[in-house]
Design a protein around this motif. Structure first.
Motif, PDB file in Angstrom:
ATOM      1  N   LEU A 131       0.845  -1.194  -0.091  1.00  0.00           N
ATOM      2  CA  LEU A 131      -0.032   0.001   0.131  1.00  0.00           C
ATOM      3  C   LEU A 131       0.833   1.124  -0.070  1.00  0.00           C
ATOM      4  O   LEU A 131       0.802   2.220  -0.741  1.00  0.00           O
ATOM      5  CB  LEU A 131      -0.864  -0.010   1.278  1.00  0.00           C
ATOM      6  CG  LEU A 131      -1.569   1.263   1.506  1.00  0.00           C
ATOM      7  CD1 LEU A 131      -2.778   1.759   0.204  1.00  0.00           C
ATOM      8  CD2 LEU A 131      -2.468   1.120   2.608  1.00  0.00           C
ATOM      9  N   CYS A 132       1.956   1.073   0.990  1.00  0.00           N
ATOM     10  CA  CYS A 132       2.764   2.471   0.951  1.00  0.00           C
ATOM     11  C   CYS A 132       3.552   2.526  -0.343  1.00  0.00           C
ATOM     12  O   CYS A 132       3.499   3.844  -0.750  1.00  0.00           O
ATOM     13  CB  CYS A 132       3.517   2.424   2.176  1.00  0.00           C
ATOM     14  SG  CYS A 132       2.789   2.479   3.553  1.00  0.00           S
ATOM     15  N   ASP A 133       4.034   1.594  -0.933  1.00  0.00           N
ATOM     16  CA  ASP A 133       4.928   1.871  -1.962  1.00  0.00           C
ATOM     17  C   ASP A 133       3.586   2.316  -3.218  1.00  0.00           C
ATOM     18  O   ASP A 133       4.225   3.131  -4.026  1.00  0.00           O
ATOM     19  CB  ASP A 133       5.155   0.312  -2.801  1.00  0.00           C
ATOM     20  CG  ASP A 133       6.404  -0.107  -1.860  1.00  0.00           C
ATOM     21  OD1 ASP A 133       7.048   0.765  -1.123  1.00  0.00           O
ATOM     22  OD2 ASP A 133       6.934  -1.220  -2.093  1.00  0.00           O
ATOM     23  N   LEU A 134       2.812   1.881  -3.383  1.00  0.00           N
ATOM     24  CA  LEU A 134       1.525   2.037  -4.396  1.00  0.00           C
ATOM     25  C   LEU A 134       1.212   3.677  -4.178  1.00  0.00           C
ATOM     26  O   LEU A 134       1.048   4.208  -5.234  1.00  0.00           O
ATOM     27  CB  LEU A 134       0.544   1.382  -4.414  1.00  0.00           C
ATOM     28  CG  LEU A 134       0.757  -0.245  -4.895  1.00  0.00           C
ATOM     29  CD1 LEU A 134      -0.410  -1.177  -4.534  1.00  0.00           C
ATOM     30  CD2 LEU A 134       0.771   0.090  -6.475  1.00  0.00           C
TER      31      LEU A 134
ATOM     32  N   TYR B  82       4.445  -1.620 -11.866  1.00  0.00           N
ATOM     33  CA  TYR B  82       4.957  -1.637 -10.454  1.00  0.00           C
ATOM     34  C   TYR B  82       3.901  -3.070 -10.242  1.00  0.00           C
ATOM     35  O   TYR B  82       4.491  -4.069  -9.823  1.00  0.00           O
ATOM     36  CB  TYR B  82       4.571  -0.621  -9.464  1.00  0.00           C
ATOM     37  CG  TYR B  82       4.656  -1.152  -7.975  1.00  0.00           C
ATOM     38  CD1 TYR B  82       5.891  -1.138  -7.181  1.00  0.00           C
ATOM     39  CD2 TYR B  82       3.683  -1.904  -7.322  1.00  0.00           C
ATOM     40  CE1 TYR B  82       6.070  -1.517  -5.908  1.00  0.00           C
ATOM     41  CE2 TYR B  82       3.788  -2.179  -6.025  1.00  0.00           C
ATOM     42  CZ  TYR B  82       4.929  -2.067  -5.527  1.00  0.00           C
ATOM     43  OH  TYR B  82       5.013  -2.672  -3.954  1.00  0.00           O
ATOM     44  N   LEU B  83       2.711  -3.042 -10.523  1.00  0.00           N
ATOM     45  CA  LEU B  83       1.847  -4.168  -9.926  1.00  0.00           C
ATOM     46  C   LEU B  83       2.267  -5.570 -11.065  1.00  0.00           C
ATOM     47  O   LEU B  83       2.390  -6.514 -10.516  1.00  0.00           O
ATOM     48  CB  LEU B  83       0.433  -3.841 -10.547  1.00  0.00           C
ATOM     49  CG  LEU B  83      -0.289  -2.809  -9.428  1.00  0.00           C
ATOM     50  CD1 LEU B  83      -1.554  -2.176 -10.011  1.00  0.00           C
ATOM     51  CD2 LEU B  83      -0.594  -3.523  -8.023  1.00  0.00           C
TER      52      LEU B  83
ATOM     53  N   GLN C 157       4.373 -10.880 -11.392  1.00  0.00           N
ATOM     54  CA  GLN C 157       5.398 -11.739 -11.833  1.00  0.00           C
ATOM     55  C   GLN C 157       6.241 -12.457 -11.069  1.00  0.00           C
ATOM     56  O   GLN C 157       6.699 -13.548 -11.443  1.00  0.00           O
ATOM     57  CB  GLN C 157       6.277 -10.672 -13.153  1.00  0.00           C
ATOM     58  CG  GLN C 157       5.627 -10.522 -14.180  1.00  0.00           C
ATOM     59  CD  GLN C 157       6.038  -9.364 -15.023  1.00  0.00           C
ATOM     60  OE1 GLN C 157       7.105  -8.868 -14.828  1.00  0.00           O
ATOM     61  NE2 GLN C 157       5.309  -8.891 -16.065  1.00  0.00           N
ATOM     62  N   GLU C 158       6.393 -11.711  -9.932  1.00  0.00           N
ATOM     63  CA  GLU C 158       7.086 -12.295  -8.684  1.00  0.00           C
ATOM     64  C   GLU C 158       6.428 -13.559  -8.170  1.00  0.00           C
ATOM     65  O   GLU C 158       7.083 -14.607  -7.643  1.00  0.00           O
ATOM     66  CB  GLU C 158       7.502 -11.379  -7.653  1.00  0.00           C
ATOM     67  CG  GLU C 158       8.616 -10.408  -8.077  1.00  0.00           C
ATOM     68  CD  GLU C 158       8.655  -9.431  -6.964  1.00  0.00           C
ATOM     69  OE1 GLU C 158       9.451  -8.372  -7.250  1.00  0.00           O
ATOM     70  OE2 GLU C 158       7.954  -9.223  -6.028  1.00  0.00           O
TER      71      GLU C 158
ATOM     72  N   ASP D  81      -7.601   3.803  -5.034  1.00  0.00           N
ATOM     73  CA  ASP D  81      -7.993   2.309  -4.577  1.00  0.00           C
ATOM     74  C   ASP D  81      -6.664   1.589  -4.641  1.00  0.00           C
ATOM     75  O   ASP D  81      -6.554   0.506  -4.800  1.00  0.00           O
ATOM     76  CB  ASP D  81      -8.822   1.742  -5.421  1.00  0.00           C
ATOM     77  CG  ASP D  81      -9.708   0.607  -4.939  1.00  0.00           C
ATOM     78  OD1 ASP D  81      -9.456   0.366  -3.708  1.00  0.00           O
ATOM     79  OD2 ASP D  81     -10.129  -0.402  -5.554  1.00  0.00           O
ATOM     80  N   ARG D  82      -5.525   2.244  -3.999  1.00  0.00           N
ATOM     81  CA  ARG D  82      -4.192   1.491  -4.120  1.00  0.00           C
ATOM     82  C   ARG D  82      -4.385   0.469  -2.726  1.00  0.00           C
ATOM     83  O   ARG D  82      -3.677  -0.635  -2.746  1.00  0.00           O
ATOM     84  CB  ARG D  82      -3.044   2.419  -3.686  1.00  0.00           C
ATOM     85  CG  ARG D  82      -2.887   3.483  -4.848  1.00  0.00           C
ATOM     86  CD  ARG D  82      -2.903   3.048  -6.339  1.00  0.00           C
ATOM     87  NE  ARG D  82      -2.950   4.149  -7.271  1.00  0.00           N
ATOM     88  CZ  ARG D  82      -2.181   4.920  -7.625  1.00  0.00           C
ATOM     89  NH1 ARG D  82      -1.043   5.224  -6.909  1.00  0.00           N
ATOM     90  NH2 ARG D  82      -2.387   5.783  -8.553  1.00  0.00           N
ATOM     91  N   ALA D  83      -5.162   0.670  -1.789  1.00  0.00           N
ATOM     92  CA  ALA D  83      -5.652  -0.337  -0.883  1.00  0.00           C
ATOM     93  C   ALA D  83      -5.991  -1.683  -1.528  1.00  0.00           C
ATOM     94  O   ALA D  83      -5.780  -2.789  -1.251  1.00  0.00           O
ATOM     95  CB  ALA D  83      -6.336   0.201   0.424  1.00  0.00           C
ATOM     96  N   GLY D  84      -7.230  -1.486  -2.564  1.00  0.00           N
ATOM     97  CA  GLY D  84      -7.426  -2.515  -2.989  1.00  0.00           C
ATOM     98  C   GLY D  84      -6.718  -3.180  -4.217  1.00  0.00           C
ATOM     99  O   GLY D  84      -6.446  -4.541  -4.142  1.00  0.00           O
ATOM    100  N   CYS D  85      -5.590  -2.477  -4.552  1.00  0.00           N
ATOM    101  CA  CYS D  85      -4.566  -3.134  -5.420  1.00  0.00           C
ATOM    102  C   CYS D  85      -3.728  -4.144  -4.535  1.00  0.00           C
ATOM    103  O   CYS D  85      -3.305  -5.110  -4.907  1.00  0.00           O
ATOM    104  CB  CYS D  85      -3.497  -1.991  -6.059  1.00  0.00           C
ATOM    105  SG  CYS D  85      -4.423  -0.950  -7.378  1.00  0.00           S
ATOM    106  N   ALA D  86      -3.568  -3.578  -3.299  1.00  0.00           N
ATOM    107  CA  ALA D  86      -2.449  -4.238  -2.435  1.00  0.00           C
ATOM    108  C   ALA D  86      -3.229  -5.440  -2.172  1.00  0.00           C
ATOM    109  O   ALA D  86      -2.513  -6.724  -1.826  1.00  0.00           O
ATOM    110  CB  ALA D  86      -2.197  -3.518  -1.098  1.00  0.00           C
TER     111      ALA D  86
END
Length: 375
Positions: free
Chosen positions: A18-21, A37-38, A43-44, A190-195
């Motif tokens: 979240l903080c990175d995003l 980034y996502l 891919q990782e 919605d970066r929290a949603g992404c996380a």
């Protein structure tokens, strides 16, 4: 900072994501840096990613082909502004992109996005207090009358710095911890949603029994709510689970709106309707309401419920694809939506992740989407 709860591994991963995003700018239509980034995080995990023509990021995890397929999606864009005019003296006039609250804009820090390493900080000017009239002190200045001071002495200087008509502008990317569990930041929505989708993907991959899941990070939600449509049209999922904020109502100004508490666990929307400019919204499919209710009860995760007018998600359009997609909005409580600093609770994100993994693992070849089995 206050707070006594220590985050576990999942909570720490969610916080880092979240903080990175939140530090990566990604205005609607300009999501490239967030998408890269996502894609790296997916891919990782061993997932293959692809990007459609509109910019949606998609990764598919194959599962039981006889079970209904799932599109788990959230938007990766954020609201902000577009430069519409550069004044001869170097000040920038802006257009609003998305539901930006005009009353909260003067004196805000912003970032004018040119390119990594070339972005330009600025401030939305606020007329000197000593020169304001009594009437002006209580007036909300329309965004058309606002301007950004980025330190340019002339239009030519702005152009030489790479700023031009159409340059994207966002709130200055920033986050801070209010406690061990609570985070304030510029694009929790919605970066929290992404996380959560990234962490859910990590855990769903380990599930031996699962349906096919399409992880989708959509574009332009804050612009027109239709970015996810192109992904849904190609993927043709049977089920769409959309992640976004649910309005927290535990502050003094929001109590009349509902009963959603920050730190009270994930939430499910039972009714959303925009009510302004569009006759659209989402009433969840009863099979998915039952699925999330049963999943939450089974694993002991509290599941809050929301029903309100005034907000909309892209599920309202995804649900209309093909012959209809069984859809539901689930998410996390959030305070101060669309302001420069929104607030969420990491325990809600962790609970949401756990709930999603449990619910999706229950979708098998016997899972019915026949409304007559529920209504």
């Amino acid at each position: 900072m206050s707070g006594t709860v220590r985050l576990g591994k999942v909570g720490e991963r969610l916080k880092t994501l979240l903080c990175d995003l939140m530090l990566i700018p990604g205005l609607s239509g300009y999501e490239g840096r967030v998408r890269k980034y996502l894609a790296g995080r997916l891919q990782e995990l061993g997932l293959v990613t692809r990007t459609d023509g509109l910019g949606n990021l998609i990764a598919t995890l194959d599962g039981d082909s006889d079970a209904p397929s799932v599109m788990l999606f959230t938007h990766m864009d954020q609201l902000g502004f577009i430069v519409r005019k550069i004044e001869p003296n170097g000040f920038l006039r802006i257009e609003r992109l998305g539901g930006v609250p005009e009353r909260a804009l003067p004196s805000q820090e912003v970032l004018i996005c040119v390119a990594p390493g070339r972005d330009r900080p600025g401030i939305i000017a606020n007329k000197s207090h000593h020169a304001t009239t009594p009437e002006e002190k209580y007036k909300i200045v329309p965004y058309q009358d606002l301007y950004i001071d980025a330190g340019f002495a002339s239009a030519d200087e702005a152009l030489e710095a790479g700023v031009d008509i159409g340059s994207p502008v966002v709130y200055r990317p920033y986050w801070l911890g209010l406690s061990d569990q609570r985070i304030a930041g510029t694009s929790v929505d919605d970066r929290a949603g992404c996380a959560v989708v990234i962490e859910a993907a990590r855990q769903i991959i380990e599930q031996p029994d699962r349906p096919t899941v399409h992880f989708v990070f959509s574009v332009q939600e804050e612009f027109n709510l239709r970015g996810a449509l192109t992904a849904a049209q190609v993927l043709q999922p049977d089920i769409a689970i959309q992640l976004d904020l649910l309005l927290a109502t535990d502050t003094p100004d929001m109590g009349y709106r509902g009963d959603i508490k920050l730190g009270g666990g994930p939430a499910m929307s039972m009714y959303s309707f925009h009510g302004r400019g569009t006759l659209n919204g989402t009433i969840p499919h009863p099979a998915l309401v039952a699925l999330f209710d049963q999943s939450a009860q089974s694993i002991g995760v509290p599941l809050q419920r929301s029903a309100h007018v005034g907000a909309l998600t892209d599920s309202s359009y995804v649900q209309l694809v093909g012959g209809g997609v069984a859809s539901v909005d689930v998410g996390f409580p959030m305070r101060y939506s669309h302001s420069s600093l929104e607030v969420c609770d990491l325990s809600d994100l962790e609970g949401l992740t756990t709930l999603l993994v449990e619910a999706i693992s229950r979708i098998d070849d016997s899972f019915s989407l026949d409304r007559d089995d529920y209504e």
